[in-house]
Write an enzyme that holds these catalytic residues in place. Structure first.
Site, mmCIF file in Angstrom:
data_model
loop_
_atom_site.group_PDB
_atom_site.id
_atom_site.type_symbol
_atom_site.label_atom_id
_atom_site.label_comp_id
_atom_site.label_asym_id
_atom_site.label_seq_id
_atom_site.Cartn_x
_atom_site.Cartn_y
_atom_site.Cartn_z
ATOM 1 C CD GLU A 248 -2.405 1.468 2.362
ATOM 2 O OE1 GLU A 248 -3.227 2.454 2.653
ATOM 3 O OE2 GLU A 248 -3.168 0.227 3.548
ATOM 4 C CG HIS A 554 -4.026 7.348 -0.862
ATOM 5 N ND1 HIS A 554 -3.553 5.457 -0.333
ATOM 6 C CD2 HIS A 554 -4.300 7.951 0.340
ATOM 7 C CE1 HIS A 554 -3.353 5.576 0.750
ATOM 8 N NE2 HIS A 554 -3.566 6.561 1.473
#
Length: 569
Positions: A248, A554
């Site tokens: 991630e 992100h």
């Protein structure tokens, strides 16, 4: 870690109501009986212990008084009467019994159980010598009955035999004596059976012998995971560089930012509140009244010492801490808690529980053991009992973040953080009906550290239970943040911790292996590091959400357009 359990069948009754121990089951039935020294005694072992202890004390007191009288009257000590001869015999007999009872248990725990901390599967070695494992119902494993006695010499012939079902895949390591070769043959057989190419799954560069019989069965390769490092995490006056295995984006970077904010504010501090692994077998009685009798016996403080002696025989490090029971009709759930040294300890506590069940069977012959685990433990499941009672290590970690650090490093303000935490982590989680999930993303960090350090990733379920608290302190200028995690389940020996990569990550943290000077301290320190990393990650993520930077981060770090599978090929 899986634990194979054979259901105990209550021993049949003979004349006089005494239980008769069976050594073999009927057709299709397997009964496992553990033989103990106390089984040969006509009385329950606690009564026998009491008798011999009293005999030893009485004989010793009588002889000391007689010898004192002889010294005063100048009578030779070697002149003895019948009563003195009987007292000497009683003293010697009781001394032999007590030394044998306690000494053998100690020697057995040291000699025959030297690998307890490594947390191996219960009776795995015994089972492997008794019978081969049952084959899985697929062509790849084949039929063991059709396996030839002699293994072909050429790999191509072996692959063809595996594909045809003539050689079971699970015997390759044993028969070939080469774990790498066995994995390659199994991989090629898999390719031919499925028609799928698995070129992206690497085969070379891994020590397959290190996982044989303990970490993974039927290997055909290994999965690569990147490991990032967040830190330094200033925790309890020490600096830690925390390894995190994850795919991630932003996770390591975010945790690293939280570590920076903590370090610039003077560091974080932790305390381990409890340290005890649990296992909860379930037994059934003919009536609820009988189940209640055993419940009363187990929870009676007067019986704890006896239970502890029986439980502690199984390990040098497993020490019984307590037993709590719950009933559902005539079913009784017994939750045993014990210390486990530096091992995570699931199988260690299971062996101790099995000892107690064997012991209880004598006084409760109508007890039917349904399972060594009745889900009251509770392992790899979100449960209120872990949230309330704790499991593994219960840790609280806290820090005070200075106002200027909140503004400069975290790009927000104290009031916004406190308000967001109440509305999101506390009220929002309550609206969702969360159980132990009063946090932003504790499971992210727990899982990443677990994978990097060889823990059981499935135990992130209960290990990630966490409540994050934020308060304004020092007249509202600074931020007090804390995480409370009641069930962090970690170990520094056993399981995947011995693999080269995972061992290196543990070494990076300074907690590799067992601590010989203070057993259990390495595992407790690892749990504190996990809580400290969660604290840093919670601080950073809540700040990003309060400042509105989450999506931007992100989009920047977690949106790569590269096709890495093509790049690898």
């Amino acid at each position: 870690m899986a634990v194979e359990v054979h259901r105990r069948v209550p021993p049949p009754q003979v004349a006089g109501g005494a239980p008769r121990r069976r050594t073999a089951g009927g057709e299709g039935e397997r009964v496992r009986v553990r033989v103990q020294a106390g089984d040969a005694l006509p009385l329950p072992i606690r009564h026998t212990n009491l008798i011999f202890s009293a005999l030893f004390a009485a004989s010793l007191v009588y002889l000391m008084r007689r010898w004192r009288e002889k010294i005063r009257s100048s009578t030779p000590l070697h002149v003895v009467g019948l009563a003195e001869i009987l007292a000497i015999c009683g003293l010697v007999a009781s001394l032999i019994y007590l030394l044998s009872f306690f000494g053998i248990a100690f020697v057995q725990s040291v000699v025959s159980n030297s690998d307890d901390e490594e947390d191996f599967l219960i009776d795995s070695r015994a089972r492997s010598t008794q019978a081969p494992p049952a084959p899985a119902p697929c062509a790849l494993l084949g039929n063991p009955a059709a396996a030839p006695e002699k293994m072909p010499e050429e790999d191509e012939e072996i692959v063809a035999a595996v594909v045809a079902g003539k050689i079971p895949s699970y015997v390759l390591e044993t028969r070939l004596g080469d774990c790498r070769r066995a994995a390659g043959i199994r991989r090629e057989a898999l390719r031919r059976i499925t028609g799928r190419e698995i070129n992206g799954l690497p085969l070379d560069g891994f020590d397959y012998a290190s996982i044989l019989g303990q970490c993974c069965e039927l290997p055909v390769g290994y999965v690569q995971l990147p490991v990032g490092v967040a830190g330094p995490l200033l925790l309890d006056g020490r600096r830690f560089y925390v390894p995190m295995a994850t795919t991630e984006g932003c996770l390591v970077a975010s945790t690293n930012r939280g570590c920076k904010a903590i370090a610039e504010s003077g560091g974080a501090f932790s305390v381990v509140l409890r340290d005890g692994m649990t296992r909860a077998p379930v037994v059934r009685f003919p009536s609820a009244r009988r189940a209640a009798e055993l419940k009363g016996f187990l929870e009676d403080p007067a019986n704890f010492d006896t239970l502890a002696v029986v439980f502690n025989r199984s390990s040098r490090f497993g020490r019984l801490q307590g037993v709590k029971c719950a009933m559902a009709g005539r079913n009784l759930y017994m939750r045993f808690t014990c210390s486990t040294g530096d091992a995570m300890g699931m199988n260690m506590v299971s062996k101790g529980v099995q000892n107690v069940l064997d012991y209880l069977q004598d006084d409760f012959p109508d007890m039917d053991v349904i399972s060594i685990s009745g889900n009251f433990c509770s392992d790899k499941k979100s449960a209120a009992v872990n949230w309330i009672e704790g499991r593994g290590k219960s840790v609280v970690c806290e820090a005070i973040i200075k106002e200027e650090v909140v503004k400069k490093v975290l790009k927000t303000n104290v009031q916004a953080l406190v308000e967001l935490n109440v509305i999101k982590n506390l009220a929002g989680s309550a609206v969702a009906g969360a159980l132990g999930g009063f946090n932003a993303h504790a499971s992210n960090i727990v899982t990443a550290i677990f994978i990097a350090t060889g823990q059981d990733p499935a135990q992130n379920v209960e290990s990630s239970q966490c409540i994050t608290m934020l308060e304004a302190v020092n007249e509202g200028k600074d931020l007090h943040i804390s995480v409370t995690m009641p069930s962090i389940e970690v170990g520094t020996v056993g399981g995947g911790t011995q693999l080269a990569s995972q061992s290196a990550c543990l070494d990076l943290l300074g907690v590799k292996g067992a601590n010989r000077e203070s057993p259990g301290s390495n595992a407790r320190l690892l749990a504190s590091v996990v809580a400290g990393a969660v604290l840093a990650a919670e601080l950073s993520l809540i700040s990003a959400q309060a400042a509105g930077h989450l999506v931007q981060s992100h989009m920047k770090y977690n949106r790569s357009s590269k096709d890495m599978s093509k790049a690898a090929s």
